[in-house]
Design a protein around this motif. Structure first.
Motif, PDB file in Angstrom:
ATOM      1  N   ILE A 175       0.853  -1.191   0.000  1.00 43.51           N
ATOM      2  CA  ILE A 175       0.000   0.000   0.000  1.00 43.51           C
ATOM      3  C   ILE A 175       0.889   1.242   0.000  1.00 43.51           C
ATOM      4  O   ILE A 175       1.609   1.513   0.971  1.00 43.51           O
ATOM      5  N   LYS A 176       0.836   1.992  -1.089  1.00 41.80           N
ATOM      6  CA  LYS A 176       1.605   3.234  -1.194  1.00 41.80           C
ATOM      7  C   LYS A 176       0.809   4.359  -0.545  1.00 41.80           C
ATOM      8  O   LYS A 176      -0.373   4.537  -0.832  1.00 41.80           O
ATOM      9  N   GLN A 177       1.482   5.122   0.343  1.00 45.99           N
ATOM     10  CA  GLN A 177       0.797   6.133   1.145  1.00 45.99           C
ATOM     11  C   GLN A 177       1.311   7.547   0.885  1.00 45.99           C
ATOM     12  O   GLN A 177       1.134   8.432   1.723  1.00 45.99           O
ATOM     13  N   GLY A 178       1.957   7.761  -0.269  1.00 45.69           N
ATOM     14  CA  GLY A 178       2.419   9.102  -0.602  1.00 45.69           C
ATOM     15  C   GLY A 178       3.419   9.624   0.414  1.00 45.69           C
ATOM     16  O   GLY A 178       4.440   8.987   0.690  1.00 45.69           O
ATOM     17  N   PRO A 179       3.134  10.794   1.018  1.00 47.28           N
ATOM     18  CA  PRO A 179       4.073  11.376   1.978  1.00 47.28           C
ATOM     19  C   PRO A 179       4.258  10.558   3.253  1.00 47.28           C
ATOM     20  O   PRO A 179       5.163  10.832   4.037  1.00 47.28           O
ATOM     21  N   LYS A 180       3.418   9.537   3.469  1.00 47.00           N
ATOM     22  CA  LYS A 180       3.572   8.672   4.637  1.00 47.00           C
ATOM     23  C   LYS A 180       4.390   7.428   4.324  1.00 47.00           C
ATOM     24  O   LYS A 180       4.579   6.574   5.191  1.00 47.00           O
ATOM     25  N   GLY A 181       4.858   7.291   3.089  1.00 48.81           N
ATOM     26  CA  GLY A 181       5.694   6.158   2.740  1.00 48.81           C
ATOM     27  C   GLY A 181       4.912   4.985   2.197  1.00 48.81           C
ATOM     28  O   GLY A 181       3.853   5.150   1.588  1.00 48.81           O
ATOM     29  N   PRO A 199       8.937   7.786   3.092  1.00 47.08           N
ATOM     30  CA  PRO A 199       9.266   8.200   1.728  1.00 47.08           C
ATOM     31  C   PRO A 199      10.705   8.697   1.639  1.00 47.08           C
ATOM     32  O   PRO A 199      11.330   9.039   2.652  1.00 47.08           O
ATOM     33  N   THR A 200      11.217   8.733   0.418  1.00 42.80           N
ATOM     34  CA  THR A 200      12.549   9.273   0.163  1.00 42.80           C
ATOM     35  C   THR A 200      12.377  10.700  -0.342  1.00 42.80           C
ATOM     36  O   THR A 200      11.846  10.901  -1.432  1.00 42.80           O
ATOM     37  N   PRO A 201      12.785  11.712   0.426  1.00 41.38           N
ATOM     38  CA  PRO A 201      12.513  13.098   0.030  1.00 41.38           C
ATOM     39  C   PRO A 201      13.348  13.530  -1.177  1.00 41.38           C
ATOM     40  O   PRO A 201      14.551  13.269  -1.236  1.00 41.38           O
ATOM     41  N   VAL A 202      12.685  14.174  -2.140  1.00 45.06           N
ATOM     42  CA  VAL A 202      13.353  14.765  -3.299  1.00 45.06           C
ATOM     43  C   VAL A 202      12.582  16.036  -3.677  1.00 45.06           C
ATOM     44  O   VAL A 202      11.457  16.248  -3.234  1.00 45.06           O
ATOM     45  N   GLU A 203      13.199  16.850  -4.498  1.00 46.19           N
ATOM     46  CA  GLU A 203      12.492  17.989  -5.061  1.00 46.19           C
ATOM     47  C   GLU A 203      11.711  17.505  -6.278  1.00 46.19           C
ATOM     48  O   GLU A 203      12.282  17.143  -7.304  1.00 46.19           O
ATOM     49  N   VAL A 204      10.395  17.455  -6.152  1.00 47.41           N
ATOM     50  CA  VAL A 204       9.557  16.847  -7.181  1.00 47.41           C
ATOM     51  C   VAL A 204       9.442  17.775  -8.391  1.00 47.41           C
ATOM     52  O   VAL A 204       9.168  18.965  -8.260  1.00 47.41           O
ATOM     53  N   ASN A 227      11.034   2.565  -3.249  1.00 47.12           N
ATOM     54  CA  ASN A 227      10.783   3.974  -2.924  1.00 47.12           C
ATOM     55  C   ASN A 227      11.828   4.876  -3.571  1.00 47.12           C
ATOM     56  O   ASN A 227      11.507   5.932  -4.122  1.00 47.12           O
ATOM     57  N   ALA A 228      13.090   4.465  -3.488  1.00 44.39           N
ATOM     58  CA  ALA A 228      14.166   5.269  -4.055  1.00 44.39           C
ATOM     59  C   ALA A 228      14.027   5.367  -5.570  1.00 44.39           C
ATOM     60  O   ALA A 228      14.212   6.449  -6.159  1.00 44.39           O
ATOM     61  N   ALA A 229      13.685   4.254  -6.226  1.00 52.73           N
ATOM     62  CA  ALA A 229      13.491   4.271  -7.671  1.00 52.73           C
ATOM     63  C   ALA A 229      12.359   5.217  -8.051  1.00 52.73           C
ATOM     64  O   ALA A 229      12.455   5.962  -9.038  1.00 52.73           O
ATOM     65  N   GLY A 230      11.286   5.212  -7.270  1.00 55.97           N
ATOM     66  CA  GLY A 230      10.183   6.133  -7.527  1.00 55.97           C
ATOM     67  C   GLY A 230      10.587   7.576  -7.315  1.00 55.97           C
ATOM     68  O   GLY A 230      10.211   8.466  -8.097  1.00 55.97           O
ATOM     69  N   ALA A 231      11.356   7.840  -6.280  1.00 57.41           N
ATOM     70  CA  ALA A 231      11.783   9.202  -5.984  1.00 57.41           C
ATOM     71  C   ALA A 231      12.665   9.765  -7.098  1.00 57.41           C
ATOM     72  O   ALA A 231      12.567  10.948  -7.448  1.00 57.41           O
ATOM     73  N   ILE A 232      13.528   8.929  -7.642  1.00 57.37           N
ATOM     74  CA  ILE A 232      14.408   9.384  -8.719  1.00 57.37           C
ATOM     75  C   ILE A 232      13.588   9.883  -9.901  1.00 57.37           C
ATOM     76  O   ILE A 232      13.863  10.944 -10.480  1.00 57.37           O
ATOM     77  N   VAL A 233      12.548   9.146 -10.264  1.00 56.15           N
ATOM     78  CA  VAL A 233      11.717   9.541 -11.400  1.00 56.15           C
ATOM     79  C   VAL A 233      10.879  10.774 -11.066  1.00 56.15           C
ATOM     80  O   VAL A 233      10.658  11.634 -11.918  1.00 56.15           O
ATOM     81  N   ALA A 234      10.420  10.880  -9.823  1.00 55.10           N
ATOM     82  CA  ALA A 234       9.646  12.060  -9.433  1.00 55.10           C
ATOM     83  C   ALA A 234      10.461  13.344  -9.567  1.00 55.10           C
ATOM     84  O   ALA A 234       9.905  14.430  -9.753  1.00 55.10           O
ATOM     85  N   ALA A 253      22.882   5.235  -1.368  1.00 51.82           N
ATOM     86  CA  ALA A 253      24.144   5.401  -0.638  1.00 51.82           C
ATOM     87  C   ALA A 253      24.342   6.829  -0.164  1.00 51.82           C
ATOM     88  O   ALA A 253      25.028   7.077   0.828  1.00 51.82           O
ATOM     89  N   GLU A 254      23.708   7.772  -0.839  1.00 47.71           N
ATOM     90  CA  GLU A 254      23.824   9.175  -0.477  1.00 47.71           C
ATOM     91  C   GLU A 254      22.892   9.551   0.666  1.00 47.71           C
ATOM     92  O   GLU A 254      23.015  10.622   1.259  1.00 47.71           O
ATOM     93  N   ARG A 255      21.923   8.686   0.978  1.00 48.36           N
ATOM     94  CA  ARG A 255      20.921   9.007   2.009  1.00 48.36           C
ATOM     95  C   ARG A 255      21.376   8.545   3.380  1.00 48.36           C
ATOM     96  O   ARG A 255      22.104   7.604   3.535  1.00 48.36           O
TER      97      ARG A 255
END
Length: 335
Positions: A248-254, A269-274, A306-313, A333-335
């Motif tokens: 279950i994907k919960q957006g900002p709740k991970g 979630p993995t924070p990125v600038e969307v 999650n990280a793969a999704g964040a990269i695309v976002a 590795a950077e996180r």
């Protein structure tokens, strides 16, 4: 058509939507004012196949296009991404679908689907399926959209029945109420006809879940299948309906993952600038497939997805933005 052998079978076969994404090259601008656009391969099931191919997996798509230049573009793009296109066939009477979006970061990305009079990917017919290949695939992935109209609905259910829970079968709950004659994303959104569209879809979701081993979707999508909105209750209901793993994907709740054997993982979630969040879920899906095939434990698999999704976002496009395994590992590795 040759049957796949044990050494030549696909890691992943997806079945469902395919088309061309026409995305603005400017952000924060309405379609009425956009001046330049980019053209990209699109469609949720297709993007998942691309995402898994970028992870080094052998993938294919079952879908259909129009017999037009956009259909030719789709075949060329699939081959460029290393996705097998043997089961992507033309439908002469319908145009290849195009999808426009508006980009208002961080969380507003309206979609405009042009799939009328009917999308070719909804004209997949049961008798055209390569059932041997579907049975042989290590992972088979279907989506909720494939259930919205005939003959795609019957074809999707026939593919699931032929598969018979061999290997891993993923049901991407993929809820698009407009494809079911509704408006409003979910009951919680106050949509005028969203709840009725959900009620129309639920029996077909239940039928598909009886054959699936994994269900993945956000809370709105899980509500279509279960009638519930609490993530943990949704996950348990999906397990009760027959799957072995509910994600279950919960957006900002991970993301929450619950396995039938009692294992649970809840990952922030993995924070990125969307820049454009539209392809994040499909990137998550391709990475999830990679993790399932690799036999990973739930928590590292969810962190990786999650990280793969964040990269695309954090990128503009969907299909062409899908990361490689090296990129995901460096990102983590950077996180």
């Amino acid at each position: 058509m040759t049957e796949p052998t044990d050494t030549g079978r696909f890691d992943l076969i997806t079945m469902g939507r395919i088309g061309v994404d026409i995305y603005p090259l400017q952000t924060g601008v309405s379609l009425a004012d956009v001046e330049t656009f980019g053209k990209f391969l699109g469609g949720s099931a297709t993007n998942v196949a691309v995402a898994a191919a970028r992870q080094g997996r052998r993938t294919a798509v079952i879908s259909r296009t129009g017999a037009d230049p956009f259909g030719t573009y789709i075949h060329n793009a699939l081959r460029d991404f290393g996705v097998d296109d043997r089961w992507v066939t033309p439908v002469a009477q319908y145009p290849t679908p195009v999808t426009f979006c508006e980009i208002f970061p961080p969380d507003d990305f309206p979609l405009y689907f042009y799939r009328r009079p009917k999308a070719p990917d909804l004209v997949i017919r049961p008798e055209e399926l390569d059932q041997d290949a579907i049975r042989a695939a290590r992972v088979f992935w279907i989506t909720g959209t494939g259930l919205c109209e005939e003959p795609s609905r019957s074809a999707t259910l026939a593919a699931l029945e032929a598969r018979g829970k061999s290997g891993t079968t993923v049901f991407d709950l993929d809820w698009r109420p407009m494809f079911w004659g509704g408006r409003g994303g979910a009951s919680g959104d106050g949509g005028e006809t969203g709840p009725q569209a959900m009620a129309n879809a639920r029996p077909y979701y239940e039928a598909a879940l009886a054959h699936a081993t994994v269900a993945v979707g956000n809370v709105d999508e899980a509500e279509v299948a279960t009638g519930l909105r609490d993530p943990k209750a949704c996950a348990q209901a999906l397990l009760d309906m027959g799957v072995e793993l509910a994600v279950i994907k919960q957006g900002p709740k991970g993301v929450l993952a619950v396995h039938r054997d009692g294992r649970t993982a809840e990952v922030p979630p993995t924070p990125v600038e969307v820049i454009n969040g539209l392809g994040a879920g499909d990137s998550f899906g391709g990475a999830l497939v990679h993790g399932l095939l690799s036999g990973w434990e739930l928590e590292p698999m969810m962190r990786y997805a999650n990280a793969a999704g964040a990269i695309v976002a954090a990128r503009l496009a969907c299909s062409s933005a899908m990361p490689t395994a090296t990129e995901v590992e460096a990102f983590l590795a950077e996180r």
